[in-house]
Scaffold this motif. Structure first.
Motif, PDB file in Angstrom:
ATOM      1  N   LEU A  45     -13.241   7.941  -0.511  1.00  0.00           N
ATOM      2  CA  LEU A  45     -13.738   7.428  -1.780  1.00  0.00           C
ATOM      3  C   LEU A  45     -12.611   7.310  -2.805  1.00  0.00           C
ATOM      4  O   LEU A  45     -12.505   6.307  -3.518  1.00  0.00           O
ATOM      5  N   GLU A  46     -11.754   8.308  -2.872  1.00  0.00           N
ATOM      6  CA  GLU A  46     -10.648   8.287  -3.831  1.00  0.00           C
ATOM      7  C   GLU A  46      -9.700   7.126  -3.561  1.00  0.00           C
ATOM      8  O   GLU A  46      -9.257   6.435  -4.490  1.00  0.00           O
ATOM      9  N   GLU A  47      -9.390   6.915  -2.293  1.00  0.00           N
ATOM     10  CA  GLU A  47      -8.487   5.814  -1.953  1.00  0.00           C
ATOM     11  C   GLU A  47      -9.126   4.466  -2.291  1.00  0.00           C
ATOM     12  O   GLU A  47      -8.440   3.539  -2.753  1.00  0.00           O
ATOM     13  N   ALA A  48     -10.433   4.342  -2.076  1.00  0.00           N
ATOM     14  CA  ALA A  48     -11.124   3.092  -2.405  1.00  0.00           C
ATOM     15  C   ALA A  48     -11.089   2.843  -3.911  1.00  0.00           C
ATOM     16  O   ALA A  48     -10.836   1.711  -4.360  1.00  0.00           O
ATOM     17  N   GLU A  65       0.087  -1.221  -1.470  1.00  0.00           N
ATOM     18  CA  GLU A  65       0.131   0.210  -1.137  1.00  0.00           C
ATOM     19  C   GLU A  65      -1.273   0.799  -1.005  1.00  0.00           C
ATOM     20  O   GLU A  65      -1.575   1.502  -0.028  1.00  0.00           O
ATOM     21  N   GLU A  66      -2.126   0.534  -1.997  1.00  0.00           N
ATOM     22  CA  GLU A  66      -3.446   1.156  -2.009  1.00  0.00           C
ATOM     23  C   GLU A  66      -4.355   0.602  -0.908  1.00  0.00           C
ATOM     24  O   GLU A  66      -5.149   1.344  -0.325  1.00  0.00           O
ATOM     25  N   LEU A  67      -4.250  -0.688  -0.621  1.00  0.00           N
ATOM     26  CA  LEU A  67      -5.031  -1.238   0.489  1.00  0.00           C
ATOM     27  C   LEU A  67      -4.572  -0.629   1.810  1.00  0.00           C
ATOM     28  O   LEU A  67      -5.386  -0.404   2.717  1.00  0.00           O
ATOM     29  N   GLY A  68      -3.274  -0.339   1.909  1.00  0.00           N
ATOM     30  CA  GLY A  68      -2.775   0.350   3.092  1.00  0.00           C
ATOM     31  C   GLY A  68      -3.366   1.742   3.228  1.00  0.00           C
ATOM     32  O   GLY A  68      -3.694   2.193   4.337  1.00  0.00           O
TER      33      GLY A  68
END
Length: 230
Positions: A45-48, A65-68
């Motif tokens: 959830l945090e990464e999303a 970076e974040e999509l990775g």
């Protein structure tokens, strides 16, 4: 120490292999190899959320970076299931490709089971075998943010039952009831107020989650400008 092949460019298959190495019960990373779906649930959830922030900032470097990081979470959970012999990375990719083809008969051509159906939600219900309102409502993820879930529940109920009337008076009455509620009933009354507010937002064509996000940002910006007590 494992010597992994150094490359100029890595791909999705490399990511799967790296996670498998990290998950190795004997030679893997002490932290990675003991994780479960439950222990890293919040990480997903945090990464999303971080990925959505990057999208909102329209920052391509941060987006990449974040999509990775989100993709890494998908692969990590998939590797856990591969270890349990339930499905593999290829099954995940195959499933989503089949879903996209099935739900876009206007692009890829109709199949016998989708003939005459062009509505996305109707196609989704056909694919999932959902035929009742109860099944439709039960499929709304409980982990969704509450405002978002309320809007989704209302939308699905509307498709089968018709739209319930929404107006400012209903919100006003709910607000009055919440203000006068006893401590024992306060939570229920506030919940009703928020639910009716979501209905009002939907009637106006407004996404309630996004509306509150923007209000949060406005509040934070204004609060930062206010003089602070010594």
């Amino acid at each position: 120490m494992i010597e992994y092949q150094r490359k100029n460019h890595y791909d999705a298959d490399d990511l799967v292999e790296i996670i498998k190495i990290l998950r190795n019960p004997e030679s893997g990373c002490p932290w990675d190899r003991v994780q479960t779906h439950t222990s890293i649930r919040m990480n997903f959830l945090e990464e999303a959320y971080e990925a959505v922030d990057a999208l909102d900032c329209d920052d391509p470097v941060l987006m990449c970076e974040e999509l990775g990081d989100v993709l890494m979470q998908v692969v990590f959970h998939t590797c856990i299931e591969t270890e349990r012999d339930r499905f593999e990375w290829q099954d995940v990719c195959d499933g989503v490709c089949r879903k996209l083809i099935f739900r876009h008969p206007n692009i890829f051509g109709s199949q016998p089971e989708t003939e005459g159906i062009n509505d996305w939600d109707a196609l989704k219900n056909k694919e999932k075998g959902r035929t009742t309102l109860a099944q439709d409502l039960d499929s709304v993820p409980k982990a969704m943010p509450a405002l978002m879930r309320a809007a989704k529940l209302q939308k699905r109920a509307q498709r089968r039952l018709g739209e319930s009337p929404a107006d400012g008076q209903a919100v006003q009455q709910a607000a009055q009831a919440a203000a006068q509620a006893t401590p024992e009933l306060a939570e229920q009354a506030i919940g009703r107020l928020l639910f009716e507010t979501v209905r009002l937002a939907r009637a106006a064509g407004i996404d309630p989650e996004q509306a509150l996000e923007k209000q949060n940002a406005l509040f934070a910006a204004e609060a930062k400008q206010m003089p602070q007590p010594e």
